[in-house]
Design a protein around this motif. Structure first.
Motif, short mmCIF file in Angstrom:
data_model
loop_
_atom_site.label_atom_id
_atom_site.label_comp_id
_atom_site.label_asym_id
_atom_site.label_seq_id
_atom_site.Cartn_x
_atom_site.Cartn_y
_atom_site.Cartn_z
N GLU A 1 6.53 -9.67 -10.37
CA GLU A 1 7.46 -10.11 -9.95
C GLU A 1 7.68 -9.76 -8.47
N GLN A 2 7.51 -8.49 -8.27
CA GLN A 2 7.79 -7.92 -6.87
C GLN A 2 6.53 -8.90 -6.04
N ILE A 3 5.48 -8.87 -6.47
CA ILE A 3 4.51 -9.35 -5.50
C ILE A 3 5.09 -10.99 -5.30
N VAL A 4 5.45 -11.62 -6.16
CA VAL A 4 5.66 -13.09 -5.83
C VAL A 4 7.06 -13.02 -4.93
N SER A 5 8.09 -12.14 -5.05
CA SER A 5 9.17 -11.91 -4.46
C SER A 5 8.81 -11.93 -2.90
N GLU A 6 8.12 -10.77 -2.78
CA GLU A 6 7.74 -10.50 -1.41
C GLU A 6 6.67 -11.58 -0.59
N LEU A 7 5.98 -12.30 -1.43
CA LEU A 7 5.44 -13.21 -0.95
C LEU A 7 6.06 -14.33 -0.48
N LEU A 8 6.97 -14.78 -1.43
CA LEU A 8 8.13 -15.74 -0.87
C LEU A 8 8.84 -15.49 0.43
N SER A 9 9.26 -13.97 0.62
CA SER A 9 9.93 -13.46 1.84
C SER A 9 8.96 -13.61 3.03
N ALA A 10 7.82 -13.44 2.69
CA ALA A 10 6.61 -13.41 3.92
C ALA A 10 6.66 -15.03 4.22
N ALA A 11 6.66 -15.89 3.27
CA ALA A 11 6.50 -17.45 3.56
C ALA A 11 7.69 -18.02 4.22
N LEU A 12 8.99 -17.42 3.89
CA LEU A 12 10.29 -17.92 4.41
C LEU A 12 10.26 -17.51 5.86
N SER B 1 0.73 -1.30 -0.19
CA SER B 1 0.07 0.02 -0.12
C SER B 1 0.93 1.17 -0.13
N SER B 2 2.04 1.19 0.67
CA SER B 2 2.76 2.42 0.85
C SER B 2 3.72 2.32 -0.22
N LYS B 3 3.87 1.22 -1.14
CA LYS B 3 4.93 1.06 -2.19
C LYS B 3 6.42 1.30 -1.77
N ARG B 4 6.82 0.78 -0.47
CA ARG B 4 8.22 1.05 0.04
C ARG B 4 8.90 0.26 -0.72
N PRO B 5 10.36 0.63 -1.19
CA PRO B 5 11.40 -0.27 -2.18
C PRO B 5 11.84 -1.32 -1.03
N THR B 6 12.23 -2.65 -1.52
CA THR B 6 13.01 -3.48 -0.71
C THR B 6 14.41 -3.72 -1.42
N GLU B 7 15.09 -3.99 -0.67
CA GLU B 7 16.66 -4.41 -0.91
C GLU B 7 16.67 -5.86 -1.95
N LEU B 8 17.29 -5.80 -3.14
CA LEU B 8 17.05 -7.10 -3.92
C LEU B 8 18.62 -7.59 -4.23
N SER B 9 18.72 -9.08 -4.39
CA SER B 9 19.96 -9.52 -4.72
C SER B 9 19.88 -9.58 -6.25
N ASP B 10 21.12 -9.97 -6.81
CA ASP B 10 21.37 -9.95 -8.16
C ASP B 10 20.94 -11.29 -8.85
N ALA C 1 -3.14 -16.66 -11.25
CA ALA C 1 -4.40 -15.54 -11.32
C ALA C 1 -4.23 -14.93 -10.10
N ARG C 2 -4.06 -15.47 -8.78
CA ARG C 2 -4.07 -14.71 -7.67
C ARG C 2 -2.92 -13.67 -7.60
N VAL C 3 -1.81 -13.83 -8.09
CA VAL C 3 -0.67 -12.99 -8.10
C VAL C 3 -1.14 -11.78 -9.18
N HIS C 4 -1.82 -12.02 -10.42
CA HIS C 4 -2.31 -11.09 -11.24
C HIS C 4 -3.18 -10.35 -10.57
N ALA C 5 -4.20 -10.75 -9.75
CA ALA C 5 -5.16 -10.01 -9.21
C ALA C 5 -4.58 -9.17 -8.19
N LEU C 6 -3.59 -9.75 -7.41
CA LEU C 6 -2.83 -8.80 -6.35
C LEU C 6 -2.27 -7.43 -6.99
N ALA C 7 -1.53 -7.57 -8.23
CA ALA C 7 -0.95 -6.79 -8.84
C ALA C 7 -1.98 -5.68 -9.36
#
Length: 108
Positions: A48-59, A11-20, A33-39
């Protein structure tokens, strides 16, 4: 990051640190479909950011779910004077490996 925090971040669109490092994955049709709905719900946040951050939350959730296994060494006493034993389970081993891989990925 907890899932509620994730929604706040989007919601606030804060950037996250990314690896290479880049990872290629295939999602199930329902997950895609859920990822596209969230986007679409959070315009400006890409799939891509949604998948990345969902993975981070799951980890994060997975890490906190790792069971504690009492070791033999007492590391402190609790408020009642009872011994608290080191964690000899998966968590300390996992965290050690995370630190090693983070240093490698950061180039250090």
């Amino acid at each position: 990051m907890r899932f509620k925090s994730l929604l706040d971040t989007w919601s606030s669109k804060r950037p996250t640190e990314l690896s290479d490092e880049r990872y290629s994955i295939r999602l199930s049709l329902d997950d895609a479909a859920r990822v596209h709905a969230l986007a679409e719900l959070f315009s400006g946040i890409g799939e891509e950011q949604i998948v990345s951050e969902l993975l981070s939350a799951a980890l994060d959730e997975l890490q906190t779910s790792m069971p504690y296994q009492a070791g033999e060494r007492v590391i402190r006493e609790d408020d009642f004077g009872d011994p608290v034993y080191e964690d000899a389970g998966m968590t300390p081993k996992f965290l050690k490996l995370v630190r090693q891989h983070r240093a490698r990925l950061a180039g250090g």
